[in-house]
Every structure is written in structure tokens, then in C-alpha cells.
Design a protein around this motif. Sequence first.
Motif, PDB file in Angstrom:
ATOM      1  N   ARG A 296       5.845  -0.603   6.905  1.00 44.12           N
ATOM      2  CA  ARG A 296       5.492  -1.261   5.638  1.00 44.12           C
ATOM      3  C   ARG A 296       6.688  -1.343   4.708  1.00 44.12           C
ATOM      4  O   ARG A 296       6.856  -2.326   3.993  1.00 44.12           O
ATOM      5  CB  ARG A 296       4.390  -0.474   4.930  1.00 44.12           C
ATOM      6  CG  ARG A 296       3.055  -0.568   5.610  1.00 44.12           C
ATOM      7  CD  ARG A 296       2.264   0.675   5.262  1.00 44.12           C
ATOM      8  NE  ARG A 296       1.009   0.687   5.986  1.00 44.12           N
ATOM      9  CZ  ARG A 296      -0.154   0.395   5.415  1.00 44.12           C
ATOM     10  NH1 ARG A 296      -0.203   0.088   4.144  1.00 44.12           N
ATOM     11  NH2 ARG A 296      -1.252   0.432   6.128  1.00 44.12           N
TER      12      ARG A 296
ATOM     13  N   VAL B   7      -2.116   6.577   6.986  1.00 48.04           N
ATOM     14  CA  VAL B   7      -1.618   5.476   6.178  1.00 48.04           C
ATOM     15  C   VAL B   7      -2.633   5.180   5.085  1.00 48.04           C
ATOM     16  O   VAL B   7      -3.806   4.995   5.373  1.00 48.04           O
ATOM     17  CB  VAL B   7      -1.442   4.226   7.069  1.00 48.04           C
ATOM     18  CG1 VAL B   7      -0.810   3.101   6.274  1.00 48.04           C
ATOM     19  CG2 VAL B   7      -0.589   4.576   8.271  1.00 48.04           C
ATOM     20  N   PRO B   8      -2.173   5.128   3.840  1.00 48.92           N
ATOM     21  CA  PRO B   8      -3.125   4.844   2.770  1.00 48.92           C
ATOM     22  C   PRO B   8      -3.570   3.385   2.839  1.00 48.92           C
ATOM     23  O   PRO B   8      -2.783   2.514   3.197  1.00 48.92           O
ATOM     24  CB  PRO B   8      -2.323   5.115   1.496  1.00 48.92           C
ATOM     25  CG  PRO B   8      -0.896   4.914   1.893  1.00 48.92           C
ATOM     26  CD  PRO B   8      -0.800   5.287   3.349  1.00 48.92           C
ATOM     27  N   GLY B   9      -4.814   3.152   2.512  1.00 52.57           N
ATOM     28  CA  GLY B   9      -5.352   1.797   2.574  1.00 52.57           C
ATOM     29  C   GLY B   9      -4.728   0.931   1.516  1.00 52.57           C
ATOM     30  O   GLY B   9      -4.577  -0.224   1.642  1.00 52.57           O
TER      31      GLY B   9
ATOM     32  N   GLY C 170       0.796  -1.225   0.000  1.00 54.74           N
ATOM     33  CA  GLY C 170       0.000   0.000   0.000  1.00 54.74           C
ATOM     34  C   GLY C 170       0.821   1.264   0.000  1.00 54.74           C
ATOM     35  O   GLY C 170       0.381   2.308   0.473  1.00 54.74           O
ATOM     36  N   LEU C 171       2.034   1.203  -0.551  1.00 55.94           N
ATOM     37  CA  LEU C 171       2.874   2.400  -0.556  1.00 55.94           C
ATOM     38  C   LEU C 171       3.242   2.842  -1.972  1.00 55.94           C
ATOM     39  O   LEU C 171       4.274   3.479  -2.170  1.00 55.94           O
ATOM     40  CB  LEU C 171       4.150   2.160   0.256  1.00 55.94           C
ATOM     41  CG  LEU C 171       3.993   2.221   1.777  1.00 55.94           C
ATOM     42  CD1 LEU C 171       5.319   1.952   2.467  1.00 55.94           C
ATOM     43  CD2 LEU C 171       3.451   3.566   2.217  1.00 55.94           C
TER      44      LEU C 171
ATOM     45  N   GLY D 274       3.949   3.853  10.843  1.00 56.50           N
ATOM     46  CA  GLY D 274       3.276   2.732  10.195  1.00 56.50           C
ATOM     47  C   GLY D 274       3.784   2.532   8.773  1.00 56.50           C
ATOM     48  O   GLY D 274       3.969   1.401   8.323  1.00 56.50           O
ATOM     49  N   GLN D 275       4.038   3.658   8.088  1.00 55.42           N
ATOM     50  CA  GLN D 275       4.534   3.559   6.709  1.00 55.42           C
ATOM     51  C   GLN D 275       5.958   3.014   6.680  1.00 55.42           C
ATOM     52  O   GLN D 275       6.303   2.191   5.830  1.00 55.42           O
ATOM     53  CB  GLN D 275       4.486   4.934   6.043  1.00 55.42           C
ATOM     54  CG  GLN D 275       3.064   5.393   5.784  1.00 55.42           C
ATOM     55  CD  GLN D 275       3.008   6.845   5.371  1.00 55.42           C
ATOM     56  OE1 GLN D 275       3.846   7.646   5.776  1.00 55.42           O
ATOM     57  NE2 GLN D 275       2.015   7.200   4.583  1.00 55.42           N
ATOM     58  N   GLN D 276       6.779   3.463   7.650  1.00 51.33           N
ATOM     59  CA  GLN D 276       8.153   2.958   7.714  1.00 51.33           C
ATOM     60  C   GLN D 276       8.138   1.447   7.910  1.00 51.33           C
ATOM     61  O   GLN D 276       8.939   0.718   7.332  1.00 51.33           O
ATOM     62  CB  GLN D 276       8.899   3.613   8.876  1.00 51.33           C
ATOM     63  CG  GLN D 276       9.181   5.077   8.646  1.00 51.33           C
ATOM     64  CD  GLN D 276       9.997   5.678   9.774  1.00 51.33           C
ATOM     65  OE1 GLN D 276      10.651   4.981  10.525  1.00 51.33           O
ATOM     66  NE2 GLN D 276       9.956   6.982   9.888  1.00 51.33           N
TER      67      GLN D 276
ATOM     68  N   PRO E 118       4.686   7.985  14.812  1.00 52.29           N
ATOM     69  CA  PRO E 118       3.460   7.286  14.452  1.00 52.29           C
ATOM     70  C   PRO E 118       2.264   8.233  14.395  1.00 52.29           C
ATOM     71  O   PRO E 118       2.170   9.154  15.197  1.00 52.29           O
ATOM     72  CB  PRO E 118       3.283   6.268  15.581  1.00 52.29           C
ATOM     73  CG  PRO E 118       4.582   6.243  16.302  1.00 52.29           C
ATOM     74  CD  PRO E 118       5.227   7.557  16.078  1.00 52.29           C
TER      75      PRO E 118
ATOM     76  N   ARG F 160      10.771  -4.484   2.043  1.00 52.90           N
ATOM     77  CA  ARG F 160      12.199  -4.736   1.833  1.00 52.90           C
ATOM     78  C   ARG F 160      12.542  -6.198   2.149  1.00 52.90           C
ATOM     79  O   ARG F 160      13.401  -6.801   1.520  1.00 52.90           O
ATOM     80  CB  ARG F 160      13.006  -3.794   2.739  1.00 52.90           C
ATOM     81  CG  ARG F 160      14.483  -3.816   2.481  1.00 52.90           C
ATOM     82  CD  ARG F 160      15.193  -2.801   3.325  1.00 52.90           C
ATOM     83  NE  ARG F 160      15.163  -3.146   4.736  1.00 52.90           N
ATOM     84  CZ  ARG F 160      15.851  -2.485   5.679  1.00 52.90           C
ATOM     85  NH1 ARG F 160      16.574  -1.443   5.348  1.00 52.90           N
ATOM     86  NH2 ARG F 160      15.779  -2.847   6.924  1.00 52.90           N
TER      87      ARG F 160
ATOM     88  N   LEU G  77      19.968  -8.777   4.468  1.00 54.69           N
ATOM     89  CA  LEU G  77      19.512  -8.580   3.091  1.00 54.69           C
ATOM     90  C   LEU G  77      20.522  -9.137   2.096  1.00 54.69           C
ATOM     91  O   LEU G  77      20.358  -8.989   0.895  1.00 54.69           O
ATOM     92  CB  LEU G  77      19.265  -7.096   2.819  1.00 54.69           C
ATOM     93  CG  LEU G  77      18.043  -6.528   3.555  1.00 54.69           C
ATOM     94  CD1 LEU G  77      18.012  -5.019   3.443  1.00 54.69           C
ATOM     95  CD2 LEU G  77      16.762  -7.132   3.010  1.00 54.69           C
TER      96      LEU G  77
END
Lengths: 351, 314
Positions: free
Chosen positions: A143, B312-314, A124-125, A139-141, B307, A148, B205
Motif C-alpha cells: 500500500r 491490514v487495517p481496513g 488505509g495507512l 500487504g502494508q508495504q 506477509p 508513493r 519518482l
Amino acid sequence: MSAPAVEFRAVSKRYGPVVAVDSIDFAIARANLVTLLGPSGCGKTTTLRLIAGLEQPSAGRILIGDSDVTTLSAAECDVSMVFQSYALFPHMTVLENVCYGLRAGGTARARARELAAAKLALVGLAGYEQRLPSELSGGQQQRVAVARAIVLEPQVLLFDEPLSNLDAKLRRRVRDEIRALQQDLSLTVVYVTHDQEEALAVSDRIIVMNTARIAQDGTPRSLYERPNSHFVADFIGDANLLAVVIERHDGEQAVVRIGPAVITLPHHGVPPGPAELAIRPAAVRLGPVVGGLTGRIATAAYLGDHMEYQVAVDGLVKELFVIDANVAVPLDTGARVGIVLEAAGAALVPP
Amino acid sequence: MRRVERVADRRRSYATVTGKGDGGLPGALPAALRAVCLGAILPRLALTVAVYGMILAGGFVVSIGRDNTPTLDYLWTAFSFEKGVGGWFLSGSAWPSFITTIELSLIAMPFTAALGLLTAWLLDRQSFPGRRSFEFLVMMSFAIPGTVIGVAYILAFNVPPVSLTGAGTIIVISFVFRNLPVGIRAGLANLSQIDRSLDEASLTLGARSPGTLLRVILPLMRPAVVTAMVYSFVAAVTAVSAVIFLTTGAYNLATLYIVGRVDVGDLGVAIVYSAVLIVFMLLVLLAIQALVGERRLGRRTAARPTPGLVSVPG
């Protein structure tokens, strides 16, 4: 039947005289979400780091898929991790962060960008590719950290307390998203948390750890309903633990004496004699005094959708913690009450 | 020359950039405390300005304090250039030592920075047997008086098999090892602000240690790179200790030339030379700053998750 995704065989980790993980064994099936649950310092994070290859075991063997990875470094293990702090590279854009592992593995730049963009869209990004991590919300970080990790399609995906930096509202939502993603992509996930509610909500299986050992290993329901020790009963679901005597077995049932009261419940193999009874706060009914257990309300608290009481029980040393859904007619501090223990919310624990 | 060194690195040498922080404005000081602080710092500021003003002005008058007639004679004696048979050439008396100094200092600079930061990374992020003793040994070169080190270099390298005295190489080596501890300290201070989980994330990674160092750690270490390079350069240009035994006719250095001028009473040239050094060093510092640049961490420099600030986009 394929090999388990992760297998620990008598794995120990010592730091000098300190034993962080003490000869533990477990196997994690593919496409399962397994939680390592326990209080701080129980060895759950060390266990996760052992799977990641960030720590080398002092003894024992670790297998991922069919191969022995005991001595392999983190760079060689086919495992990705979402860190508690997310550990996004602050000088790279979101897209560069997600590309990083692919580029390190030798994927061509254009292909890496394509794959990374697809995974960002999945979490969703889409549209955030050129932002820096510092320009995103927590929350975005998170995701981005997930994207990653999954872009490498690892055999095992590790989460180290992924919700601890999020606020309470976001926590539930991200928790559900992680679970949905795991199920959609059939990922094998090992998830570390100290929050029992979080563990119950997301897991196929929970491994409860205490003082470097596995205390109990089972489904959320079996742990909640049939804790095998004082520790597990206490750690999961705020159980009241009462000293009781099992008078006799009657088939599958045990007849249990608690002070002046007697209840009957399945014994699950706990032998007659002294034992402990774990009883959930919502399985204690308060009502008018009619014989059996009686007590007095010591404290009462209003929490909106339920009441919380501490009840001093006549003849028992410990107070009972009680949750009562009846907020319309609350009980006052000092009131005398009759107490009924519901067998459905109780379990016997070996002493 | 100590002063030159100080003004040059007063800001830079201790510059650290945080990876975390509240990003807020500092609170205002109480009025009384503010007055005390100003009372302490303003005289100091005035003194500093007076000293540097003296150096900058002193070289351009006949004899400061006694005969304040402006003159460019000293500057011309030190830094003149003429057109001769083969074209332009530098005829001033200070040119050879000036050029040697800048040249050797510039050569030493990247080596000092690279070696210092690599050592810092080894000390902070890798564990190997003898790590503590290794750290102690590299820091030792800072504790021993420079002149002692100079004598030691002569004893060690004056005869074969490793005969280096009389060449520029030994001066560069002396600069590098003398100034290494500052690069290490700057590196360590910077590394302690970079969360280890970044290294670990890079490893999980699939990037190995060298890749992690190059692509994750180094870009975040830019402040330390600048500090190490600036300090290395400034300290090398202004060094007067170990190098007094290592210079030769062919490799004279600015500081020793200035000391020599003062010894024979040629104060004007000494002062004007100092002034030129100060200006030149400032230019080099600005160049390093522009070249290496700042870390790019976004408009909000603090990389803490916040936070709930952005939906946050759905």
C-alpha cells in the motif's frame, strides 16, 4: 476524443542478439486497466519498463499522452511504477517514502507532507506515517508503494507483478483494492502478471504476450471465449486442446467431428479442414455411456467444492482434464463414462 | 606495523550489512566440530594477545626480558612536552613525524572514501564504454608493489611541469590512490546488496542520478563509507612502501621514524611509539564509527516483506 494514454508504434527492444520485444503496436485508452499477460520471458516486463523509461527502445516510438517519450529517461516521464519488490527506501519512514517523489519534483516540505498523508489515508495507512518499511507487513508495504506512486498523479501508473509477494488470501483482496482504486480515481493502469486468473479478474483489456510478440489483445471475455491461437487457449483457463476436423460451415455454425462424435458450434471464421478445439474443463459432462464419445476415468481428485478427473477418451491420444461440480457422487478411477462436450464452453482455434 | 593494521581492520574491513536475510539465529555447532574450531582459534588468540601485550608492555620497561624495571623514559623521550618561553611546546623526538602522519592520513581519508565509493557506483550502476578496462586500471595500483609505485611517483613528479616531490601533497596523493581499491571493493560489495529497483524507483519518482545517489544510495552505503574511511586511515598511518621515496626532512612519517629507531638500536622508543599509534588509531576508529554511524533500518534489520504477520487495517 483525446489521444490514448500510452501508444506503442512498432517498438522493439534488443539486448545484443536477444530480442526481448519484437515490433509491437498497441494503444491504451485513458482510465483503463490493461494487463500485459504472458509466461516468463515473453517480454511483458520489458514492455512495462519501456513505458516507465527504464529501458530505451531499439526501434519504434513510444507516446504517453500527446508527447513522444521515446528517448526520455525514467526521471522525465510522467509515469509511476509499483515494483514487484515494492522498492521502498528502507532508511526512510513511510511518510518520507511517499514524500520522496514530491520533494524531488520541488514541492515544499509542508505541502508534500500534507499530500502524502492524504494518500496514505486513502490506502488505509493513516497512523503509520512514522513507521519504517521493515516494520510493516507485506500487504502494508504494498500500500505504501501504491501511495508513493499515486501521490504524483502520474498520467500512467504501472504495476509489475504486484501480488507475487503476497500470500494467497491477501492476493484476492489486494487485487480487488487495486481495481477499486483504479476505478475511483479513473487511473490509467498498466499491470503485468503471469497469472491468468488475476488478469481476467482486474482487467478492462488484456494483452497476451508470447515470445516477444503480442499473441492476442482483447477483453477478458473475448480472450476466454474466442482464443485465436493454441497458445492463448492453452494459457488462459486450462483448456483441453483436441485435434478436430471442421467438416463444413452451416451459416455461422461449424459442424465439427471429434473421433466418433460430432458437435456444432460457431466457427468465428475458422475455415473447414483440420483445426483445434479448445474446450474448458467445466464444459465436459461425464455421464452414463449412451454412444458418442466414451472413455475411462484415469485419475480422480477431490478438491472440496469440485472433483478433478483425467479421462482417457476412446479413439483420442490426449486425456481430457475435467472439472465436475458433483462431489456427492464421485466417479471411481477405472469407471467407464460417456462424454458430452458442451458447445458453450468450446471454441475453435486455427491449427 | 602490519599487526596494527590487521587488528584495526579485522572486524571493520569486511563488515557488510545485508538488505535481506532470514534474521534467524545461527544453529549450534556439533560438539566435535566446536572443539576443533576452539582448538584452532584459541592458540591464535593467545599468540595475538601475547604480541600486542609485548608491544604495549615493552615500551614501559627498561629492556623487556632482561631488565623488567618499569620506566617512562622512552615515552618521555618520544612524546615529551615542555613549557618554554612561548608557552607549552612538544619537545619529544617523535612528535613531528607523528603529527605529519596523522595529518596526512586524515587528509587522505575522506578523499579515498569518496573517490572509492563514487568509482564503485560508476562501475556497478552506470554503463559506459571502456568500463572493464577502467576497473582493471584502478585495481592495478593494488597489485603493483608499493616501492615500484614510489619510484614511479618520483620519476613522474620530480621535474616540472608537475613538480610535487618534497611536499605533503604527493604523500596524500600516494595514499589516496594506493588505498582506493579497498574503497571500491567495499563499495561494490555494499552496492550488490542494495536492490537495483531502489535506484529505479527513485528515477521513476522523478529524482535524477545525483539525487538518487545522495538520498537513496549513500545513506544505505554507510557500512562501506565506514570501511573505506577506516581502511584508508589505518593503511595510510601504517604505510611503509611507496612513501619511503616520498618522505623528506620536513615530511617524515611515523613508520619510517620507527624503522630508523630500530636501525640504530633504540628499541624502547620504537616500541613505545608503536603502542601510542595503536591506541591512537583505535580512538580514531571509534570516532569514525560514532560520526558516520549505523544505517537505520528498523528493529527488524531484514527488509523482507513478511506477509500476514500484521493485520491490514481496513
